[in-house]
Design a protein around this motif. Structure first.
Motif, short mmCIF file in Angstrom:
data_model
loop_
_atom_site.label_atom_id
_atom_site.label_comp_id
_atom_site.label_asym_id
_atom_site.label_seq_id
_atom_site.Cartn_x
_atom_site.Cartn_y
_atom_site.Cartn_z
N GLU A 1 -3.92 0.14 3.53
CA GLU A 1 -3.45 -0.17 2.46
C GLU A 1 -2.40 0.49 2.02
O GLU A 1 -1.31 0.09 1.49
CB GLU A 1 -4.52 -0.65 1.22
CG GLU A 1 -5.31 -1.81 1.81
CD GLU A 1 -4.66 -3.04 1.65
OE1 GLU A 1 -3.60 -3.57 1.10
OE2 GLU A 1 -5.08 -3.88 2.69
N GLU A 2 -2.62 1.73 1.78
CA GLU A 2 -1.54 2.90 1.73
C GLU A 2 -0.58 2.80 2.35
O GLU A 2 0.64 2.85 2.02
CB GLU A 2 -2.44 4.28 1.47
CG GLU A 2 -1.43 5.30 1.02
CD GLU A 2 -2.42 6.60 1.19
OE1 GLU A 2 -1.82 7.78 1.45
OE2 GLU A 2 -3.26 6.81 0.46
N LYS A 3 -0.68 2.74 3.92
CA LYS A 3 0.34 2.71 4.83
C LYS A 3 1.15 1.55 4.51
O LYS A 3 2.44 1.50 4.64
CB LYS A 3 -0.14 3.03 6.10
CG LYS A 3 -0.56 4.39 6.54
CD LYS A 3 -0.50 4.51 7.76
CE LYS A 3 -0.80 5.99 8.25
NZ LYS A 3 -0.41 6.29 9.44
N ASN B 1 1.51 -0.21 1.62
CA ASN B 1 2.14 -0.35 0.32
C ASN B 1 3.37 0.74 0.69
O ASN B 1 4.64 0.30 -0.12
CB ASN B 1 1.30 0.14 -0.62
CG ASN B 1 0.46 -1.12 -0.77
OD1 ASN B 1 0.67 -2.10 -0.74
ND2 ASN B 1 -0.76 -0.71 -1.46
N SER B 2 3.49 1.76 1.24
CA SER B 2 4.46 2.79 1.39
C SER B 2 5.38 2.29 2.13
O SER B 2 6.69 2.59 2.06
CB SER B 2 3.94 4.17 1.77
OG SER B 2 3.47 4.18 3.10
N ALA B 3 5.07 1.53 3.35
CA ALA B 3 6.20 0.90 4.18
C ALA B 3 6.96 -0.24 3.36
O ALA B 3 8.18 -0.43 3.86
CB ALA B 3 5.62 0.19 5.48
N LYS C 1 7.79 -0.46 0.24
CA LYS C 1 8.83 -0.08 -0.72
C LYS C 1 10.19 0.03 -0.20
O LYS C 1 11.09 -0.36 -0.87
CB LYS C 1 8.28 1.43 -1.30
CG LYS C 1 7.13 1.42 -1.99
CD LYS C 1 6.75 2.80 -2.58
CE LYS C 1 5.42 2.75 -3.43
NZ LYS C 1 5.04 4.03 -3.62
N ASN C 2 10.22 0.35 1.00
CA ASN C 2 11.59 0.47 1.95
C ASN C 2 11.84 -0.95 2.51
O ASN C 2 11.52 -1.19 3.57
CB ASN C 2 11.50 1.44 3.10
CG ASN C 2 12.85 1.92 3.42
OD1 ASN C 2 13.95 1.53 2.74
ND2 ASN C 2 12.92 3.07 3.99
N ARG D 1 8.90 -4.04 9.00
CA ARG D 1 7.59 -3.42 9.08
C ARG D 1 7.09 -3.35 10.41
O ARG D 1 7.19 -4.17 11.21
CB ARG D 1 6.82 -4.33 8.23
CG ARG D 1 5.31 -3.67 7.87
CD ARG D 1 4.56 -4.52 7.02
NE ARG D 1 4.22 -5.75 7.25
CZ ARG D 1 2.95 -6.23 8.08
NH1 ARG D 1 2.15 -5.18 8.44
NH2 ARG D 1 2.85 -7.39 8.23
#
Length: 137
Positions: free
Chosen positions: A40-42, A44-46, A48-49, A54
Motif C-alpha cells: 500500500e505504501e509503494k 500510494n507513493s507511486a 502521487k506522481n 504505474r
C-alpha cells in the motif's frame, strides 16, 4: 524457487495462498499479511506522481533473515506476493519478473472461466498447477 505464493484481493483479504511446506504455513500467512502495508505504501507513493505510468512490478518489498518478499499489483488492484529463500543468491530480478508474469497470466486465464465469481477464493486446478510449477523450478 518460490516458497510461498499469495493472491490478495483489492480489499486486502487472501484469495489464494500456497506454501511449499505445511510446517511453516502460519509463518507465511503472517509474512504475506505484513507485506500488505509495504505494498500500500509503494502504491500510494507511486500514485502521487500522476505523470508516470504505474509499474505493476513493485520489486523487493522487504527481506527477512530467511526470506525475501516480492510484490506485484495488477491494474485492478489485485496483489501478488511471492516469497523466496534469502539463501537463493542466484535469483535475478528478471527471473522474479518472469514469475510474476506467469502468475498474472495464470490468474487472467482463471478469470476467463465463466463460472468463477470475482472476489471469491481461487480454487482452479490449472491456477494451482501454475503455482506448484513455480515452486518446483
Amino acid at each position: 524457487m518460490a516458497v510461498c505464493v499469495a493472491v490478495i484481493a483489492k480489499e486486502n483479504y487472501p484469495l489464494y495462498i500456497k506454501a511449499s511446506t505445511a510446517d511453516n504455513e502460519l509463518k507465511f500467512y503472517y509474512t504475506v499479511h505484513s507485506s500488505l502495508d509495504v505494498i500500500e505504501e509503494k502504491i500510494n507513493s507511486a500514485g502521487k506522481n500522476a505523470n508516470d505510468q504505474r509499474e505493476l512490478y513493485l520489486g523487493l518489498l522487504y527481506p527477512t533473515e530467511d526470506y525475501k518478499v516480492y510484490g506485484y499489483v495488477t491494474n485492478t488492484k489485485i496483489k501478488f506476493v511471492i516469497v523466496v529463500e534469502s539463501s537463493n543468491t542466484t535469483l535475478r530480478d528478471t527471473e522474479i519478473r518472469s514469475m510474476f508474469r506467469k502468475l498474472h497470466q495464470g490468474y487472467v486465464d482463471m478469470l476467463c472461466n465463466p463460472f468463477y465469481i470475482p472476489g471469491e477464493s481461487v480454487s482452479s486446478k490449472s491456477f494451482s498447477e501454475t503455482v506448484i510449477s513455480m515452486m518446483q523450478q
